[in-house]
Write a protein that holds these residues in place. Structure first.
Motif, mmCIF file in Angstrom:
data_model
loop_
_atom_site.group_PDB
_atom_site.id
_atom_site.type_symbol
_atom_site.label_atom_id
_atom_site.label_comp_id
_atom_site.label_asym_id
_atom_site.label_seq_id
_atom_site.Cartn_x
_atom_site.Cartn_y
_atom_site.Cartn_z
ATOM 1 N N LEU A 169 -7.540 -32.015 -26.594
ATOM 2 C CA LEU A 169 -6.462 -32.417 -27.495
ATOM 3 C C LEU A 169 -6.079 -33.874 -27.264
ATOM 4 O O LEU A 169 -6.198 -34.713 -28.152
ATOM 5 N N THR A 170 -5.626 -34.178 -26.044
ATOM 6 C CA THR A 170 -5.180 -35.537 -25.736
ATOM 7 C C THR A 170 -6.324 -36.535 -25.832
ATOM 8 O O THR A 170 -6.119 -37.687 -26.226
ATOM 9 N N THR A 192 -8.718 -36.790 -27.887
ATOM 10 C CA THR A 192 -9.020 -37.257 -29.246
ATOM 11 C C THR A 192 -8.196 -38.490 -29.572
ATOM 12 O O THR A 192 -8.698 -39.444 -30.187
ATOM 13 N N CYS A 220 -8.097 -32.299 -33.069
ATOM 14 C CA CYS A 220 -7.946 -31.749 -31.721
ATOM 15 C C CYS A 220 -8.548 -30.343 -31.653
ATOM 16 O O CYS A 220 -8.407 -29.561 -32.590
ATOM 17 N N ALA A 271 -13.847 -34.362 -28.376
ATOM 18 C CA ALA A 271 -12.714 -35.289 -28.407
ATOM 19 C C ALA A 271 -13.205 -36.726 -28.595
ATOM 20 O O ALA A 271 -12.632 -37.493 -29.386
#
Length: 448
Positions: free
Chosen positions: A157-158, A160, A189, A212
């Protein structure tokens, strides 16, 4: 007023090399060297070969190199492959304290992929890496790792967002375009932790950082062409934090931006397994060095650890290497029977070794209340009971490679050379170039 998303985009697009303190440039440079080594080693693994072959088949003929191979593929496929390779054996760097971010496996791949496309110079590469790290880490800190309680793998998630910023810098996105890149990245994400409960399928975890990296490149490239995304993608209604997290600390998104450097918190792994196992392994090795016992002498290992370990990493019967690397009991048993600093110790099917399987069942996990304190998630209390009745105990809060206990330059160089041995034609020349990245005129000159 500007939204937090817009503030981060503005910072990332305007950051210059001169804005970054020398110590932060050095830290970023070290992380890049460490990440290249992890990626090159990752290229030798059988599951990585599947992704490499996919990238060559569908993206062949581009400018992006797949590290550790002679292949050149289209930019997004290079990011996908290198992101998967970098996380291919749990050796990529991350943040201390943990915040669900992996700098090496989500920032290096877009840095190389887009860097190869534009033939960027070393200073531009460093700025792109730092910009991506500063934005990504703040998103991770604000999320408070709650995404993983909901079943998501946070680096997918982060990462990306970080990849979008790193790629966007090298594409020279302006603040508006960078905000659009972040807005697009929010819809890309992905990554689930289902394997941790299934006990199998752990190989897919290695793909999360590849996706990502690829998603960040896609977001930045589309934004550069005029595609847009919501400029409140992080904090807005139905945005990232509402969708993927619980009770985020939104003030952390911009706190200390440009003065409190998140890049300084990058942590290099000492052992090729999940970071939650690195401190307990370090503690076990300390006890073994002090008291001279071996794996066959151990009756039980008691570990007081974090809530996350108890909920995600207490895996007693993994059925593949990746899931074994994610399991604290199996990592500890492997470290007792084998040299945990050697990748081969985890590569040679520890989940099928009778001695390791047996000892893993005798690892007792309990909650360490101290791990609930801010920044103390790795706090570990270890007690080993031997078959002869003796007991030894130790407490640790970090391991060799963390910012609080950093590796020396010599240790970092040795780790690099060990991991790339036999894959890179002239590893010492490449190491010399990478260690002084600011002096590199063009990325095409790297001996890789």
């Amino acid at each position: 007023m500007s939204s937090p998303t817009q503030i981060l985009a503005d910072f990332a697009s305007r950051l210059s090399f001169e804005d970054i303190p020398d110590a932060i440039v050095r830290k970023a440079n070290d992380a890049i060297v460490d990440s290249v080594a992890a990626t090159v080693f990752g290229s030798t693994l059988p599951w990585s070969r599947i992704v490499i072959d996919y990238a060559v088949k569908y993206g062949g003929g581009g400018t992006g190199r797949i590290l550790g191979t002679p292949a050149r593929v289209a930019t997004p496929f290079a990011a996908l492959a290198n992101g998967t390779l970098a996380h291919g054996f749990e050796m990529d760097n991350l943040r201390q304290p943990s915040a669900g971010v992996h700098a090496g496996s989500t920032l290096l791949p877009p840095m190389f992929a887009v860097g190869d496309e534009v033939d960027a110079g070393g200073r531009d590469l460093l700025v792109a890496f730092v910009a991506g790290c500063e934005v990504m880490c703040r998103i991770g800190v604000a999320a408070r790792n709650t995404a993983e309680k909901l079943g998501f793998h946070s680096p997918g998630l982060t990462g990306t967002f970080g990849a979008a910023v790193t790629a966007g810098r090298l594409l020279r996105l302006d603040p508006r375009q960078m905000a659009n890149a972040l807005g697009i990245a929010g819809s890309l994400c992905s990554g689930l932790l289902a394997f941790s409960k299934a006990g199998n399928g752990g190989t897919v975890k290695r793909l999360h950082t590849g996706r990502a990296s690829e998603g960040g490149v896609l977001a930045a490239c589309l934004a550069s062409a005029g595609f847009d995304g919501p400029d409140v993608v992080l904090e807005g209604k139905l945005g990232f934090f509402e969708a993927f997290t619980r009770e985020p600390k939104l003030d952390e998104l911009t706190a200390g931006l440009g003065s409190n450097w998140e890049t300084s918190r990058i942590c290099m792994k000492a052992y090729p397994c999940h970071v939650t196992a690195n401190t307990p392994i370090q503690a076990l090795r300390d006890l073994q060095a002090a008291h001279g016992f071996a794996a066959q002498d151990i009756a039980e290992i008691h570990i007081a650890t974090s809530e996350k370990v108890l909920s995600h990493h207490d895996i007693r019967h993994p059925n593949d290497i990746a899931t074994a690397q994610y399991s604290l009991p199996f990592c500890m048993a492997t470290a007792a029977w084998r040299d945990p600093s050697e990748p081969s110790s985890f590569l040679d099917n520890p989940h099928e070794d009778a001695g390791i399987i047996d000892l893993a069942q005798r690892v007792v996990l309990t909650l360490n209340e101290e791990s609930k304190a801010p920044g103390a998630a790795w706090a570990t209390k270890l007690r080993v009971r031997l078959r002869d009745g003796r007991e030894f105990a130790i407490e640790r809060r970090d391991f060799r490679g963390a910012p609080s206990n950093p590796m020396s330059a010599e240790e970092l160089d040795a780790k690099f050379l060990h991991l790339v041995d036999g894959v890179i034609a002239d590893p010492r020349r490449l190491l010399e170039q990478l260690n002084d990245l600011r002096a590199l005129p063009r990325i095409s000159q790297l001996a890789i």
